[in-house]
Design an enzyme around this catalytic site. Structure first.
Site, PDB file in Angstrom:
ATOM      1  N   GLU A  30      -7.620 -14.128  33.897  1.00  0.00           N
ATOM      2  CA  GLU A  30      -6.168 -13.991  33.741  1.00  0.00           C
ATOM      3  C   GLU A  30      -5.459 -15.349  33.851  1.00  0.00           C
ATOM      4  O   GLU A  30      -4.525 -15.621  33.112  1.00  0.00           O
ATOM      5  CB  GLU A  30      -5.619 -13.014  34.794  1.00  0.00           C
ATOM      6  N   HIS A  45      -3.829 -16.512  30.369  1.00  0.00           N
ATOM      7  CA  HIS A  45      -2.384 -16.253  30.373  1.00  0.00           C
ATOM      8  C   HIS A  45      -1.555 -17.307  31.098  1.00  0.00           C
ATOM      9  O   HIS A  45      -0.558 -17.797  30.547  1.00  0.00           O
ATOM     10  CB  HIS A  45      -2.119 -14.876  30.976  1.00  0.00           C
ATOM     11  N   HIS A  81      -3.264  -5.908  36.797  1.00  0.00           N
ATOM     12  CA  HIS A  81      -3.910  -6.437  35.598  1.00  0.00           C
ATOM     13  C   HIS A  81      -3.535  -7.909  35.466  1.00  0.00           C
ATOM     14  O   HIS A  81      -4.391  -8.766  35.457  1.00  0.00           O
ATOM     15  CB  HIS A  81      -3.487  -5.632  34.362  1.00  0.00           C
TER      16      HIS A  81
END
Length: 307
Positions: free
Chosen positions: A165, A169, A83
């Site tokens: 991602e 992040h 993930h």
């Protein structure tokens, strides 16, 4: 003396330029004693060497299909998929889309930097896949192959997930900063392109962290295997992963009664930069949401979805 002065005049401008470079590029973390993130924030000397958002999460998915099998997108045999690698603040809160100059997410979620109506809008990336050609440019075909196998998207090309991602992040990890809005440039002028360096650095960090947490293997070794006939007790799954990883992870389930196992988050503190992959396991700060009174379903992959 004349000879000395002549050479000094030649050397001085060069030396001055080196000093200026040192002033802006002084982020050689090998010279900084590493500390564990979130354990003494007041001792952080260089945010390029210790993440300020230092609760590091290694997150994984258990999907049963990609939705793009017809396009040769399959899930890996005997493995959960990646993930991401997330930077939470030490109190458990978190930021997102922290550097809009490195926004490559074609489907920003949330669509503002703080997830609120009055937040700064996150522009939609319309430039397509940048990661695949970037890795090819630098000859990192082994890294690209690994991402294509283990970092899978559901219902969209894998690169869209990678760029989501990174943008959401990675840009909130201070150790990947590139100078946006006055923060340090952790890569300095020795790199031709700091943004490219930060992307590759992050992708390698994700892999370095993920391989330390072989969830499928840990569960399988204790008799917990995907099944469409047998349900499992969530406490048993939690205990197995706690013992194997060294701390209690978060387990995520979905469905109306939260009985379908779909994800795991391992919490950690990072010794120095997360780029080094030296992680100390920490108990979950978000409580597992799976049903604790009914069987949990760890379903088999859809036929034809694994390779």
């Amino acid at each position: 003396m004349i000879y000395f002065k002549t050479n000094l005049l030649i050397i001085l401008p060069i030396f001055t330029s080196i000093v200026k470079a040192w002033n802006s590029d002084n982020h050689t973390c090998a010279l900084t004693k590493p500390i564990f993130s979130c354990e003494n924030q007041t001792t952080i000397l260089d945010t390029c060497c210790t993440p300020t958002e230092g609760l590091v999460l290694i997150t994984q998915y258990w999907d049963t299909y990609t939705g793009l099998e017809s396009e040769k997108s399959f899930l890996p045999l005997n493995s959960w998929t990646i993930h991401g690698l997330w930077p939470d603040r030490c109190d458990g809160s978190y930021g997102q889309y922290c550097d809009l100059s490195r926004q490559y997410d074609p489907f920003p979620s949330p669509n503002t930097t703080n997830g609120k109506i009055d937040g700064i809008p996150v522009p939609i990336w319309q430039g397509g896949d940048i990661i695949t050609p970037l890795l090819q440019k630098y000859g990192k075909y082994d890294l690209l192959s690994y991402l294509e196998k283990y970092w899978k998207s559901q219902g969209s090309p894998d690169w869209t997930f990678w760029q989501h991602e990174f943008s959401k992040h990675a840009t909130c990890f201070s150790t990947y900063d590139v100078g946006f809005e006055g923060v340090p440039n952790c890569y300095g002028s020795i790199y031709q392109n700091s943004t490219e360096a930060s992307i590759i650095d992050f992708l390698e960090s994700v892999i370095k962290a993920q391989i330390q947490y072989p969830t499928y293997e840990w569960l399988s070794d204790e008799g917990i295997k995907p099944s469409n006939q047998t349900g499992y007790n969530i406490n048993k799954i939690q205990d197995i992963l706690t013992k194997a990883s060294g701390a209690q992870p978060y387990l995520g389930c979905y469905g109306p009664t939260k009985q379908i196992l779909s994800e795991v988050w391992y919490y950690s503190h990072s010794l120095g930069r997360p780029q080094e992959g030296i992680l100390k396991p920490i108990n979950q700060t978000t409580k597992t949401n799976c049903n604790s009174t009914q069987p949990i379903w760890y379903y088999e992959r859809t036929p034809g979805s694994e390779y």
